[in-house]
Scaffold this motif. Structure first.
Motif, PDB file in Angstrom:
ATOM      1  N   PHE A 188       2.866  -0.043   7.484  1.00  0.00           N
ATOM      2  CA  PHE A 188       1.949  -2.078   7.740  1.00  0.00           C
ATOM      3  C   PHE A 188       2.774  -2.237   8.632  1.00  0.00           C
ATOM      4  O   PHE A 188       2.369  -3.128   9.101  1.00  0.00           O
ATOM      5  N   LEU A 197       2.111  11.044   6.561  1.00  0.00           N
ATOM      6  CA  LEU A 197       0.852   9.808   5.091  1.00  0.00           C
ATOM      7  C   LEU A 197      -0.150  10.811   4.391  1.00  0.00           C
ATOM      8  O   LEU A 197       0.042  11.256   3.507  1.00  0.00           O
ATOM      9  N   LEU A 206       3.585   4.742   3.506  1.00  0.00           N
ATOM     10  CA  LEU A 206       2.708   3.201   3.575  1.00  0.00           C
ATOM     11  C   LEU A 206       3.139   2.287   3.840  1.00  0.00           C
ATOM     12  O   LEU A 206       2.993   1.460   4.877  1.00  0.00           O
ATOM     13  N   ALA A 247      -3.497   0.775   5.456  1.00  0.00           N
ATOM     14  CA  ALA A 247      -2.155   1.064   7.210  1.00  0.00           C
ATOM     15  C   ALA A 247      -2.870   0.527   8.071  1.00  0.00           C
ATOM     16  O   ALA A 247      -1.693  -0.074   8.741  1.00  0.00           O
ATOM     17  N   ASN A 256       0.486   8.685  10.674  1.00  0.00           N
ATOM     18  CA  ASN A 256      -0.323   8.775   9.871  1.00  0.00           C
ATOM     19  C   ASN A 256      -1.056  10.012   9.208  1.00  0.00           C
ATOM     20  O   ASN A 256      -1.280  10.134   8.277  1.00  0.00           O
ATOM     21  N   PHE A 270      -5.849   4.262   1.795  1.00  0.00           N
ATOM     22  CA  PHE A 270      -4.875   4.031   2.129  1.00  0.00           C
ATOM     23  C   PHE A 270      -4.007   4.011   3.433  1.00  0.00           C
ATOM     24  O   PHE A 270      -3.623   3.663   4.771  1.00  0.00           O
ATOM     25  N   GLY A 271      -5.483   4.982   5.022  1.00  0.00           N
ATOM     26  CA  GLY A 271      -5.565   5.027   5.958  1.00  0.00           C
ATOM     27  C   GLY A 271      -6.055   3.199   6.287  1.00  0.00           C
ATOM     28  O   GLY A 271      -5.327   2.754   7.141  1.00  0.00           O
ATOM     29  N   THR A 290      -6.573   5.855  11.179  1.00  0.00           N
ATOM     30  CA  THR A 290      -7.067   6.189   9.707  1.00  0.00           C
ATOM     31  C   THR A 290      -7.467   7.485   9.670  1.00  0.00           C
ATOM     32  O   THR A 290      -7.693   8.084   8.733  1.00  0.00           O
ATOM     33  N   GLY A 345       3.757   8.293  -1.285  1.00  0.00           N
ATOM     34  CA  GLY A 345       3.876   7.855  -0.405  1.00  0.00           C
ATOM     35  C   GLY A 345       3.019   6.539   0.348  1.00  0.00           C
ATOM     36  O   GLY A 345       3.565   6.227   1.119  1.00  0.00           O
ATOM     37  N   LEU A 346       3.882   5.504  -0.839  1.00  0.00           N
ATOM     38  CA  LEU A 346       3.999   4.594  -1.042  1.00  0.00           C
ATOM     39  C   LEU A 346       5.223   4.029   0.276  1.00  0.00           C
ATOM     40  O   LEU A 346       4.377   3.208   0.550  1.00  0.00           O
ATOM     41  N   VAL A 364      -4.434   9.778   8.949  1.00  0.00           N
ATOM     42  CA  VAL A 364      -4.749  10.078   7.658  1.00  0.00           C
ATOM     43  C   VAL A 364      -5.250  10.483   6.869  1.00  0.00           C
ATOM     44  O   VAL A 364      -5.151  11.866   6.075  1.00  0.00           O
TER      45      VAL A 364
END
Length: 257
Positions: free
Chosen positions: A155, A137, A151, A10, A134, A6-7, A191, A147-148, A194
């Protein structure tokens, strides 16, 4: 591993935006629409992914104090970065550190880009704003929520900010390799934030988790009012209203999944 993925997703928007901004120019209204779309997405994320979670974890007073603290600290640092970004000849500009004109085909860059430090000031602002986002997140992932929405909001806000920031650095004469390396370093840091949120922080007490969530909400809200929205709505035309709505709807749909 989920937090790392995820990190990376993003933060990849920072790298993509930096590559595009170092090479491509586009109409000012397109840039304004992208900023407005990001603003709409962030409104949903801060309300339903950040502040609401902070309230549920720590109660209204803890959440409110954290939000105020995040907004105050970001606003003070943002004002300092705007002063740092100013060129030798001050121009009337919504946010000195965010200069969409530097990436536009139909506008001349402001002195904040050509002879100031706009690109670096925006990089610092993205980092200051991005770390709590982050971390939040990561916390949502550590607690098992999707967490969509957050995210997506991170982004779509990272991309135009990195695009504009790298364009400002290009106007200052920085090489493409330097620009890309700088934004890649920022992406790596965010990143790691996160992963930090998904690891030790998510295992903390609910009251402890409430504070960074609320702080992130305050920082995002201040960033919207101080930077993204003023620049999006400055000569952006009616399209920015529709873009803001589209960003809000998309982020809300993702929050309900």
């Amino acid at each position: 591993m989920d937090a790392l993925i995820f990190g990376a997703i993003a933060s990849s928007a920072l790298v993509i935006g930096a590559v595009v901004g170092a090479k491509v120019r586009m109409p000012k209204r397109v840039l304004a629409a992208m900023l407005a779309f990001a603003a709409g997405a962030l409104i949903t994320a801060l309300a339903f992914e950040l502040f609401e979670d902070a309230y549920e974890h720590g109660g209204i007073w803890r959440a409110a104090l954290g939000l105020v603290a995040g907004a105050v600290i970001f606003t003070m640092l943002s004002a300092w970065l705007d002063r740092l970004a100013e060129g030798p000849h001050e121009q009337r500009h919504g946010s000195e550190k965010l200069d969409p004109d530097a990436a536009a085909t139909d506008r001349a860059p402001t002195t904040a880009s050509t002879s100031g430090a706009a690109g670096f000031a925006l990089l610092a602002a993205v980092t200051l704003d991005g770390v709590p986002e982050n971390v939040a997140l990561g916390v949502s992932l550590g607690e098992g929520t999707s967490g969509l929405a957050l995210l997506a909001a991170i982004f779509v806000s990272n991309f135009p900010e990195a695009l504009v920031g790298s364009a400002s650095m290009r106007e200052q004469g920085r090489s493409p390799a330097f620009i890309l390396g700088t934004w890649c370093a920022c992406a790596a840091l965010l990143t790691a934030a996160v992963v930090l949120g998904a690891g030790p922080l998510s295992a903390s007490s609910p009251e402890t988790i409430s504070l960074p969530l609320a702080f992130a909400a305050g920082a995002v809200l201040a960033s919207l009012a101080d930077t993204l929205m003023p620049e999006a709505y400055e000569k952006g035309g009616p399209l920015v209203a529709l873009s803001t709505t589209a960003g809000f709807v998309l982020s809300f749909v993702l929050a309900t999944l």
